[in-house]
Design an enzyme around this catalytic site. Structure first.
Site, PDB file in Angstrom:
ATOM      1  N   LYS A 118       0.838  -1.208   0.000  1.00 46.01           N
ATOM      2  CA  LYS A 118       0.000   0.000   0.000  1.00 46.01           C
ATOM      3  C   LYS A 118       0.869   1.252   0.000  1.00 46.01           C
ATOM      4  O   LYS A 118       0.375   2.344  -0.258  1.00 46.01           O
ATOM      5  CB  LYS A 118      -0.957  -0.025   1.187  1.00 46.01           C
ATOM      6  CG  LYS A 118      -2.113  -1.004   1.018  1.00 46.01           C
ATOM      7  CD  LYS A 118      -3.155  -0.869   2.108  1.00 46.01           C
ATOM      8  CE  LYS A 118      -2.685  -1.376   3.442  1.00 46.01           C
ATOM      9  NZ  LYS A 118      -2.397  -2.822   3.443  1.00 46.01           N
ATOM     10  N   TYR A 150       1.246   4.047   6.460  1.00 48.99           N
ATOM     11  CA  TYR A 150       2.626   3.593   6.306  1.00 48.99           C
ATOM     12  C   TYR A 150       3.598   4.774   6.336  1.00 48.99           C
ATOM     13  O   TYR A 150       4.672   4.684   6.937  1.00 48.99           O
ATOM     14  CB  TYR A 150       2.800   2.844   4.989  1.00 48.99           C
ATOM     15  CG  TYR A 150       2.244   1.443   4.947  1.00 48.99           C
ATOM     16  CD1 TYR A 150       1.925   0.744   6.102  1.00 48.99           C
ATOM     17  CD2 TYR A 150       2.059   0.806   3.727  1.00 48.99           C
ATOM     18  CE1 TYR A 150       1.428  -0.545   6.053  1.00 48.99           C
ATOM     19  CE2 TYR A 150       1.560  -0.486   3.657  1.00 48.99           C
ATOM     20  CZ  TYR A 150       1.242  -1.159   4.818  1.00 48.99           C
ATOM     21  OH  TYR A 150       0.752  -2.438   4.744  1.00 48.99           O
TER      22      TYR A 150
END
Length: 359
Positions: A118, A150
């Site tokens: 992702k 992230y």
């Protein structure tokens, strides 16, 4: 804290997860002392020293880790939230709390953070809808404009490393095939459970995903290979302050692998046909069927929800985008280990059978 060992003390955050279990076994084999943190403080891996703590309770976490004094910290845990804003808030706090908790010991030399693709594709809310990296994904691609937990986790890691002087590594995994008990977010086990149900009840083993995933090139990550890269990064100067993709090193098409899985389980199979056939809406009776299979075969787990995660596999196989990674940077840095994907998948099948988790 005074230390009388040789600097091989590891703290694994998320020790009960698919990555955490594989990593704990790898580190123990390599001669590390391993502390495994989880909410309950237990680990399925023998010789791991359990630590119980809530990752969102900063004070409790600091107290729980006060005597560990790790040399390397491996962050393999995250908590999924309803929105990306909440994912960012919660999962950045996890990283921040962990690094604040281990700071007083002054022993940390390296921190490794496990993330995923992702990073290149975008978060759940905006998945694959913006400008994306070209495949194979390379680690030097710029971040997307979309908020992403992230990125928030990485920023917490970078700030703490600059403050406290440890090195870091980030490991971007694809779909993970692994052997882990008590953890359902595992495509290898989910597909094995699905195939076992098809075999017992005479059902067709139908591919649940998209045409793109059926026909396109993709790759996956073996959990044991991921563990090898994490352990390597903790001691290799070439890995210091670097982000690495981690995948098996081969590519494949599901239309090639699916019949091989069906053959191993002795079931009739069907590929993509006109539209996806996701598992979650089709597996409403899986709980009853699995109890029957477990009783007939003396399996150790009769609760299918502890083994299979239909939504998780649907998400991976339902993507309508090409998705695979480059391992060139990792290889150039000296990490040369690899797996072939059939070897990876069928190794996990046989390990689950030997553990009496599937028939």
């Amino acid at each position: 804290m005074a230390r009388d060992d040789d600097g091989r003390r590891a703290l694994v955050i998320g020790a009960t997860g698919i990555a955490g279990q594989a990593l704990s076994r790898r580190l123990l084999d390599d001669g590390w002392e391993v502390w495994g943190l989880s909410r309950r403080g237990s680990s399925p891996v023998e010789e791991v020293r359990g630590v119980a703590a809530d990752l969102l309770d900063a004070d409790g976490l600091a107290a729980a880790l006060g005597d560990v004094a790790p040399d390397a910290v491996f962050i393999t845990a995250w908590m999924r939230q309803e929105t990306e804003a909440e994912n960012i808030r919660i999962n950045s706090a996890i990283v921040r709390n962990i690094l604040d908790a281990v700071r007083p010991a002054g022993t940390v030399r390296h921190v490794a953070l496990l993330t995923g693709l992702k990073h290149y594709l975008g978060p759940f809310e905006d998945y694959a809808s913006g400008v994306m990296a070209e495949t194979p994904f390379h680690e030097d691609e710029p971040r997307l404009d979309t908020p992403n937990f992230y990125y928030a986790q990485e920023d917490e890691l970078f700030d703490a490393a600059a403050r406290d002087g440890f090195t870091w590594s980030v490991h971007r995994a694809h779909t993970v095939f692994g052997f882990a008990t008590g953890n359902a977010m595992n495509m290898a086990l989910t597909l094995s459970v699905y195939a076992s149900i098809c075999a017992r009840f005479g059902e067709v083993f139908r591919f649940p995903g998209s045409s793109t995933q059926w026909n396109g090139i993709t790759d996956v990550t073996d959990a044991d290979l991921l563990a090898e890269q994490l352990a390597w990064a903790a001691t290799s100067p070439a890995a210091a302050n670097q982000a690495f993709n981690i995948a098996n090193g081969d590519v494949f098409r599901w239309r090639w692998l699916w019949p091989r899985i069906a053959e191993r389980f002795g079931v009739e199979w069907e590929g993509f046909s006109e539209e996806p056939a996701p598992l979650e809406p089709r597996m409403g009776d899986a709980a009853d069927k699995w109890r029957t299979i477990a009783e007939e075969n003396g399996l150790v787990e009769a609760d299918v929800s502890r083994l299979a995660s239909w939504w998780h596999t649907d998400g991976d196989l339902g993507r309508d985008i090409e998705c695979f990674t480059s391992m060139d940077k990792s290889r150039q840095a000296g990490f040369l280990a690899f797996r072939t994907t059939p070897e990876s998948f069928f190794d996990k099948v046989e390990r689950y059978r030997a553990a009496r988790i599937i028939p």
